[in-house]
Design a protein around this motif. Sequence first.
Motif, PDB file in Angstrom:
ATOM      1  N   SER A  49       0.848  -1.186   0.000  1.00 38.31           N
ATOM      2  CA  SER A  49       0.000   0.000   0.000  1.00 38.31           C
ATOM      3  C   SER A  49       0.883   1.235   0.000  1.00 38.31           C
ATOM      4  O   SER A  49       1.792   1.356   0.821  1.00 38.31           O
ATOM      5  CB  SER A  49      -0.905  -0.008   1.244  1.00 38.31           C
ATOM      6  N   MET A  50       0.596   2.164  -0.940  1.00 37.47           N
ATOM      7  CA  MET A  50       1.442   3.336  -1.103  1.00 37.47           C
ATOM      8  C   MET A  50       0.613   4.619  -1.057  1.00 37.47           C
ATOM      9  O   MET A  50      -0.407   4.734  -1.739  1.00 37.47           O
ATOM     10  CB  MET A  50       2.190   3.269  -2.439  1.00 37.47           C
ATOM     11  N   GLU A  51       1.045   5.562  -0.231  1.00 37.07           N
ATOM     12  CA  GLU A  51       0.480   6.909  -0.275  1.00 37.07           C
ATOM     13  C   GLU A  51       1.131   7.643  -1.444  1.00 37.07           C
ATOM     14  O   GLU A  51       2.317   7.448  -1.740  1.00 37.07           O
ATOM     15  CB  GLU A  51       0.773   7.661   1.024  1.00 37.07           C
ATOM     16  N   PHE A  52       0.343   8.480  -2.128  1.00 36.26           N
ATOM     17  CA  PHE A  52       0.931   9.251  -3.214  1.00 36.26           C
ATOM     18  C   PHE A  52       0.498  10.703  -3.125  1.00 36.26           C
ATOM     19  O   PHE A  52      -0.577  11.022  -2.613  1.00 36.26           O
ATOM     20  CB  PHE A  52       0.546   8.668  -4.584  1.00 36.26           C
ATOM     21  N   GLN A  53       1.361  11.566  -3.594  1.00 36.28           N
ATOM     22  CA  GLN A  53       1.099  12.999  -3.628  1.00 36.28           C
ATOM     23  C   GLN A  53       1.528  13.533  -4.982  1.00 36.28           C
ATOM     24  O   GLN A  53       2.605  13.173  -5.482  1.00 36.28           O
ATOM     25  CB  GLN A  53       1.874  13.726  -2.518  1.00 36.28           C
ATOM     26  N   ILE A  54       0.688  14.362  -5.588  1.00 35.47           N
ATOM     27  CA  ILE A  54       1.014  14.946  -6.887  1.00 35.47           C
ATOM     28  C   ILE A  54       1.415  16.399  -6.703  1.00 35.47           C
ATOM     29  O   ILE A  54       0.700  17.178  -6.070  1.00 35.47           O
ATOM     30  CB  ILE A  54      -0.179  14.835  -7.858  1.00 35.47           C
TER      31      ILE A  54
END
Length: 315
Positions: A248-253
């Motif tokens: 599970s990965m958090e992502f931010q753009i």
Amino acid sequence: MTPSASTPSGNLGEFLRSRRAALDPEQADVISWGRRRRVPGLRREEVAQLAGVSVAYYTRLEQGQARNASTEVLLALARALQLTPTEVEHLLDLAKPSQLRPAPRTRPERPHPRALAMLEAISGQPAVLLGRRNDALAWTRTGHALLAPHLPFDSTADPATRPSMPRLLFLDPRVRDSYVDWKTEASTNVAYLRRISGKYLDDTRLAELVGELSMKDPEFSSLWASGRVGECVGGTKRFRHPLVGELSMEFQIWLQADSPDHRLEVYTPSDQMSADAMTLLETLTHDEGLGGRPPTAENANGTASARTPSEYRRN
């Protein structure tokens, strides 16, 4: 004619129809007085009444026969249809006169040197630089290993081989299967493409992409026809990776000031199990050479340690 290659007025009408069909009458406080509804959503006359415009004028807007609607009318329609801020932006983009819209760019997209420098600075994290049409313009070694380890690492350098993330998501079974919640990822991608299509109505490459995916994948076609518009700036993605299993990965753009159409997507593990999986993936990437060498501007002594920005521009 592909879905995104229709006339600007046709795009506006298509969007209004989709949002009218998606709005529940009860949510809009519309009373039916016992009238049976044959289709979901609001009727044209109900939208017109809520917006304070004539039914005939609203009908012409939906049919693409009325041009240059005023901002006041468009905002009234946005309130009547209960559009989100992103949808309001899209509505205004579609209604904008052609001379006020950005001119289409025919040259291949190039990653800005500052964006490449940022990738180099975070080379230990999974990250990908995305272009306007969600092409992968560059990525870190672990970003490549997480998202598309079966592709050559340097495929991002050449516009002719540059990975199209929407094409991979819908047409490549390996990428499709790597997302635990593929439907959410697919819906988010299509909503973003719909938003960009409103800003660049004359982008023939985007029209070709939408047309190709609509022909080849019925799920894309259905999502596109829904008319949903959206922008995702962060969240959680769960992967089913062929080498290290589920994570599970958090992502931010991060938007790029020098290139407004380009976005840097950075991933961090959501939990310790995922962090351990990423550590293993990084080790495998280094030991087996899955990722090759990450892109960089120039190293300290002025010689290129991989592809330099000038090499990207020359392609």
